[in-house]
Design an enzyme around this catalytic site. Structure first.
Site: not given
Lengths: 658, 572
Positions: A277, A339, A342
């Site tokens: 992110i 990931c 998640g």
């Protein structure tokens, strides 16, 4: 209210360059509890500009000049307002007020909770029933003999960021669920996201395992096996770790990581390489800067686009979805996606795959339910990611933006495949940031339930659904081949473009420029009115003649415009002659020429059967499977029906105008 | 096997006795006219196995089965070939000027080598008279002979209806004053032919200033010419000055748009060229722009196409290659300059003279695009053809030289440059931004691109009007316009979204607004089916609306009739 230092300032100038505005407007600025409102002085137009406080992402006070003090208001939908105040004091007051108002400290300060929920109680309650994940599970035919509902999380005890309603493999016992949950980051165990009824393969999601370098969990391994068993057609599953391999490896040092193919016997591991992110946040800032450059050269622009990395990330998200969709539809193999936690990349990858696999998700309602299920219910942290409250800026990231952009990129390739238009995606994005409704408030279903949002606010979906007329894609047709079946997009880099509508809307040409979508929408609207008019006329006609009403439908046969024949009308001898060939002496009498029109009439690429030109040096690989995805027609199930269409094409091409 | 080889040649010989000599030349070049068992691979089409035949002008692959697709490829469309061998299986990759790539798998090394060398020879024939347009006979009915569709005298009639300030001069009747101009040119009424001759002597290639466009709204004009031959010692020519000043209204100034940068224009002086100085042209303000020319553009095209064919999946690589090709930069420069010219005319109310060096390339890009922006008539199917005819073909853009090689050619470019393709690209950009303002679709632009590089029609042969006369093209070949202007072809090229408007259209030239022209550069890299479906849907929406309108109108008439007649219930 106590934060508003000055509710009204007169003689303020407002300039919004991004809307293509060149000269500032003069008017009055008002501050309300929820909005900043600017009303133009001009007696005729009196244009109003409303900015919700929660849409403000930044405030700057650049040094003022002799004409007054400046305040720059940046919004989360990338609008930028330049305000010029005659008095510095007013500017300071507005700045201070807005600084506080735009950073609410608690949910109760948000617009969606500032309304009185009981004025429209019935409507409010109805709004929350419009889109329900449970309906979607039902649509997928769940529960069935492979996937069953579990009550293990009904009180959010097993995993507080998961929904209460979960579907898991029938082969997973409660003990296995519990054990697997304990072995997964934040308890996010493997559960079902999408079930593909044609192949019986499923997309499942979870978070990373707490494996470290050598940690194992028998229950988690059994859980993964249970996922595999729930697909009778395959003896392994893909585990798609959407992170770059290096990131995944680094996580092992922190006692997390990814599944070892040695420990989990029946998996194939695949890394998708979607960045985290933080990378995405700064990348978006860079592409935003590219869009806002004043007079960039073409090189500035293209290099800026490259350096932003944004399109690379968008491609990575789509590629992950394509990989999953291919595994499910082409190979019939189930996929487990995760990931780190998640709830970001996993949500992206699962929902992109779902859109590719399932035509329903390409409708307005379908996309709503997909977001409600994969994002809202599965604990995508909307309030953190879209900065609803004053908080850690490192939590903010354009995760949903990327999903919506992937849809936009897909719509560029498949103009008829989506029921909604670009406006829908843009407004959906704005609503996620502005939090005007309760749907996107909070970070998990548990949190939303404890806030009793359904009693205190409206659902965002009813707002969008109410405006559905303006979101209609006029080219959408349920019976189109690209509407049906699995979408197989081309993901070569040149297929990705900057989303101008989001990142650079100011650069639009002057009228009479009009987008085809707007034009066709107005034509369709006109057609609807004409249909009404026609019905009225037919009723009047019946009344006048005394004959029964005959509602004749106006039918216009759809013409097959085979442009591919034009592809060969170039240097080749012209195709599609509708005239007899008179003498063999023509065109040096080659018998090939004489035979040619008949052959060429039917020339057209058979999309489903097509083989792309082999890239130089690839030598072999004539097996259609090897070359299936990227270069092919883009739509999977064309092959059979297309033959028929092909025949018609040839017929009609000769006749042309009808 | 050997006897079969004779067949295609035999067809030639028996077909047209008059052509025997020329055909013999082809026959010498065709070592192996026919090979069986050849496999053809094309993008997005099924593989075809069949017989490969070489004729004088075509490469043909036929599967000899009904309804199977064949390949007919003009040799002149072939830009280059690549040969590869794997055992006795040879492979030829044929790279076309329209940017298509096809692959032929040919059994037998000798056959493959022969076919390869024949293709190479046949695709690079030097003599114009051996070109296919001279052999091609139309198999369609010519309704209107395209060679007569866009005559300068007809265009002048339209001008006469608007103004009497201009006349049609025959000074170039025999192409002596300017070898690249047509026999008839429009010039200011008060300037005599003698002045024109002298001005021609002062302009590069004899290209004295002539009328390119008359803006009806305010009577301003756009002219074009070659550069003035001032040289290093500042030569001047009173007649040239008088000629262009004659186009100015009293007290008004005009703009000279020089498509070169000031430094390039300065350097041109050393070679006898130059630009209009303030001292000698006080009524004109000069603006320099930077439109690239010739080799730079060709190089840019090669790089762009190479980038588009790069199958690697790296986004960074694609974007940096796209940037490095500079193609989009050229598009932006040309459009910007055209907008500037249009702005001077429409917004500033000033007349404009456009030139670069020769006045046959960048000049024409600017003058023709400015007309697309200013003149709604140029956005119709007929009007656009007229524009191409006037501003490119008649205006002396050397098509034969510029378009003899495309992006795949291995030979070193001499006069090649994709100036016309860039013009089409710019038109596409405007069309994309104003999808309802053009009567034609992108297809017309793609079609012109193809035919400019290789064609069965004579329209784009030769380098000037003079050459076309010398080559007897109107007598011996068919015009592309004869083919395009048939109803069924017009129908294919028509834009369903077209709504005529009389406005000037100002395109956005910001980099964000200019896209890669996928219709040409990615045409063979992706399936057209989805876009075709969208097009069909558009046509359907519009046609349905029209049909409804018709029905409503006819019912309205019927109702009006009934209502003026007797009361309803008495009708039987």
């Amino acid at each position: 209210m106590e934060h508003i230092r000055t509710p009204k300032v007169e003689q303020v100038r407002l300039l919004q360059r991004r809307a293509g505005q060149r000269k500032p407007l003069l008017g009055t600025l008002y501050l309300s509890a929820t909005h900043t409102i600017f009303v133009e002085n001009h007696p005729e137009t009196r244009r109003e500009t409303w900015v919700l406080h929660s849409m403000v992402s930044g405030l700057e006070r650049p040094p003022g000049g002799p004409t007054g003090s400046q305040l720059v208001l940046r919004c989360k939908d990338f609008r930028v307002f330049h305000l010029l105040f005659p008095l510095e004091r007013d500017c300071v007051d507005v700045h201070t007020s807005l600084t506080r108002l735009s950073r609410p400290e608690s949910y109760s300060e948000l617009y969606c909770l500032s309304i009185n929920p009981n004025t429209n109680q019935e409507e409010r309650e109805k709004s929350w029933t419009l889109v329900l994940p449970s309906q979607d599970y039902q649509r997928m035919g769940l529960p069935n003999n492979l996937w069953v509902a579990t009550a293990a999380n009904s009180e959010y005890k097993m995993c507080d960021s998961y929904p209460a309603q979960l579907f898991v493999s029938r082969w997973a016992s409660p003990a296995v669920l519990m054990g697997s949950s304990r072995f997964r980051s934040r308890g996010r165990l493997p559960v079902l996201s999408y079930f593909h009824q044609d192949t019986l393969a499923a997309v499942c999601r979870c978070s990373q395992p707490l494996s470290g370098f050598s940690g194992r969990s028998e229950e988690d391994e059994q859980m993964v096996t249970a996922v595999m068993k729930a697909n009778p057609g395959s003896d392994f599953i893909y585990v798609v770790d959407t992170r770059p391999r290096l990131n995944a490896m680094a996580n092992r040092a922190a006692g997390k990581g990814y599944e070892s193919e040695d420990h989990y016997g029946n998996i194939k591991l695949h890394f998708s390489g979607i960045d985290n992110i933080h990378v995405m946040r700064s990348s978006q800032q860079r592409i935003l800067d590219v869009g806002e450059q004043r007079t960039p050269s073409m090189s500035d622009f293209l290099l800026g686009l490259e350096n932003s990395g944004w399109l690379k990330h968008i491609k990575a998200v789509l590629d992950a979805g394509v990989f999953i969709a291919k595994a499910i539809a082409d190979e019939g193999v189930s996929v487990l996606v995760h990931c780190s936690d998640g709830w970001d990349r996993t949500a992206q990858a699962c929902s992109v795959a779902s859109v590719l696999l399932e035509p329903y998700y390409r409708t307005m309602k379908g996309l709503m339910v997909l977001i409600e299920k994969d994002w809202v219910s599965f604990g995508h942290k909307f309030s953190h990611r879209y900065g609803h409250l004053d908080g850690d800026p490192r939590e903010v990231s354009p995760v949903l933006d990327q999903f919506l952009e992937v849809l936009w990129q897909l719509a560029q390739q498949f103009p008829c495949a989506f029921q909604f238009n670009e406006r829908f995606l843009l407004d959906l994005r704005t609503l996620a940031y502005s939090c005007q409704d309760g749907t996107f408030l909070g970070n998990s279903e548990k949190e939303r339930r404890s806030l009793r949002l359904q009693e205190r606010s409206f659902s965002v979906w009813s707002r969008l659904w109410r405006d559905r007329e303006k979101y209609w894609n006029p080219l959408y047709r349920a019976e189109q081949s690209q509407t049906q079946g699995v979408l197989k997009p081309n993901t070569t880099p040149y297929c990705f473009k900057m989303w101008k509508g989001l990142y650079s809307p100011a650069e639009t040409p002057a009228p009479p420029a009009q987008t085809p979508v707007d034009f066709l929408s107005s034509v369709r609207e006109g057609s609807q009115q004409l249909e009404q008019q026609l019905a009225n006329q037919q009723e009047r006609l019946a009344a006048l003649t005394g004959e029964p009403i005959s509602y004749q439908k106006v039918e216009v046969p759809k013409r097959k415009i085979n442009q591919s024949q034009l592809r060969y009308s170039g240097p080749d001898p012209p195709t599609t002659y509708s005239y007899p060939i008179t003498s063999p002496a023509q065109d040096h009498g080659s018998s090939h020429h004489a035979a040619e029109p008949a052959n060429q009439k039917t020339r057209r690429p058979a999309a489903g059967l097509s083989l792309p030109l082999e890239p130089p040096g690839s030598g072999k690989g004539r097996d259609p499977d090897d070359l299936s995805s990227d270069l092919e027609s883009g739509v999977a199930d064309l092959s059979v029906g297309d033959e028929v269409i092909g025949g018609q094409n040839g017929e009609e091409a000769g006749l042309s105008s009808e | 096997m050997f006897s079969e080889c004779v067949v295609p040649v035999g067809i030639f010989l028996s077909a047209h006795q008059g052509l025997v000599l020329q055909v013999m030349e082809f026959a010498e070049l065709i070592k192996t006219p026919r090979v069986d068992g050849v496999v053809l691979h094309r993008p997005f089409m099924p593989t075809v196995e069949g017989t490969l035949c070489l004729t004088g002008h075509h490469l043909i692959l036929s599967s000899r089965q009904d309804n199977t697709e064949e390949l007919w490829l003009l040799h002149s469309n072939i830009d280059s070939i690549e040969k590869r061998f794997l055992g006795s299986l040879g492979t030829i990759i044929v790279k076309c000027k329209d940017l298509r790539m096809i692959q032929l798998d040919i059994p037998g090394m000798e056959e493959c080598l022969n076919i390869g060398s024949s293709i190479e020879a046949l695709s690079t024939l030097d003599s114009v008279s051996l070109m296919y347009p001279y052999f091609y006979r139309p198999m369609f009915e010519v309704i209107e002979d395209g060679w007569n569709s866009f005559l300068p005298e007809d265009a002048f009639k339209d001008l006469e209806a608007m103004t009497d300030e201009w006349r049609l001069s025959e000074v170039n009747r025999d192409f002596r004053v300017c070898t690249t101009y047509p026999p008839l040119v429009a010039v200011p009424r008060d300037v005599d032919d003698d002045t024109l001759r002298k001005a021609a002597g002062f302009r590069h290639g004899g290209r004295f200033p002539v009328l390119s466009y008359y803006h009806k709204k305010n009577g301003m004009v756009m002219m074009r010419s070659g550069q003035p031959l001032t040289g290093t010692n500042g030569r001047r020519c009173k007649e040239d000055e008088r000629l262009i000043n004659a186009t100015l209204r009293p007290g008004k100034r005009g703009y000279v748009i020089d498509t070169r940068t000031i430094s390039v224009a300065q350097q041109a002086k050393a070679r006898g060229g130059g630009f209009e100085t303030e001292a000698n042209y006080p009524q004109w303000r000069r603006i320099h722009k930077a439109i690239e020319r010739s080799n730079v553009l060709q190089d840019s095209l090669v790089k762009l196409v190479e980038a588009c064919n790069d199958q690697s999946h790296s986004m960074d690589r694609w974007l940096s290659k796209l940037e490095a090709s500079n193609w989009q930069t050229h598009v932006k420069e040309i459009l910007t300059t055209a907008c500037l010219a249009a702005q001077c005319i429409d917004r500033e109310g000033a007349s404009v003279l456009v030139h670069g060096t020769e006045g046959t390339d960048s000049t024409l890009q600017v003058t023709s695009l400015a007309q697309i922006i200013l003149d709604p008539a140029c956005r119709t199917i007929q009007g656009f053809q007229g524009l191409v005819e006037r501003e490119w073909l008649q205006a002396g853009h050397p098509f034969a030289q510029r378009c003899s090689m495309s992006a795949y050619s291995n030979s070193k470019p001499r006069h090649e440059a994709p100036g016309f393709l860039l013009f089409l690209d710019c038109v596409w950009q405007v069309l994309r931004q104003f999808p309802c303002s053009f009567q034609f679709t992108e297809q017309l632009l793609v079609l012109l691109f193809e035919h400019a590089y290789a064609s069965q029609f004579g329209t784009f042969l030769g380098n000037s009007a003079a050459e076309r006369v010398r080559l007897s093209l109107p007598e011996k070949t068919v015009s592309l316009w004869s083919w395009v202007n048939r109803p069924q072809e017009i129908d294919h090229l028509s834009n369903p979204l077209y709504e005529p408007n009389s406005l000037v259209i100002w395109p956005s030239v910001a980099p964000q607004s200019l896209l890669l022209w996928e219709g040409v550069f990615l045409r063979w890299n992706r399936s057209p089916r989805c876009q075709e479906e969208a097009h069909e849907e558009m046509v359907h929406i519009i046609e349905y609306n029209k049909e409804l309108q018709n029905k409503v109108n006819s019912l309205r008439r019927q109702l009006a009739q009934l209502e003026t007649q007797e009361p309803p219930l008495q009708t039987p």
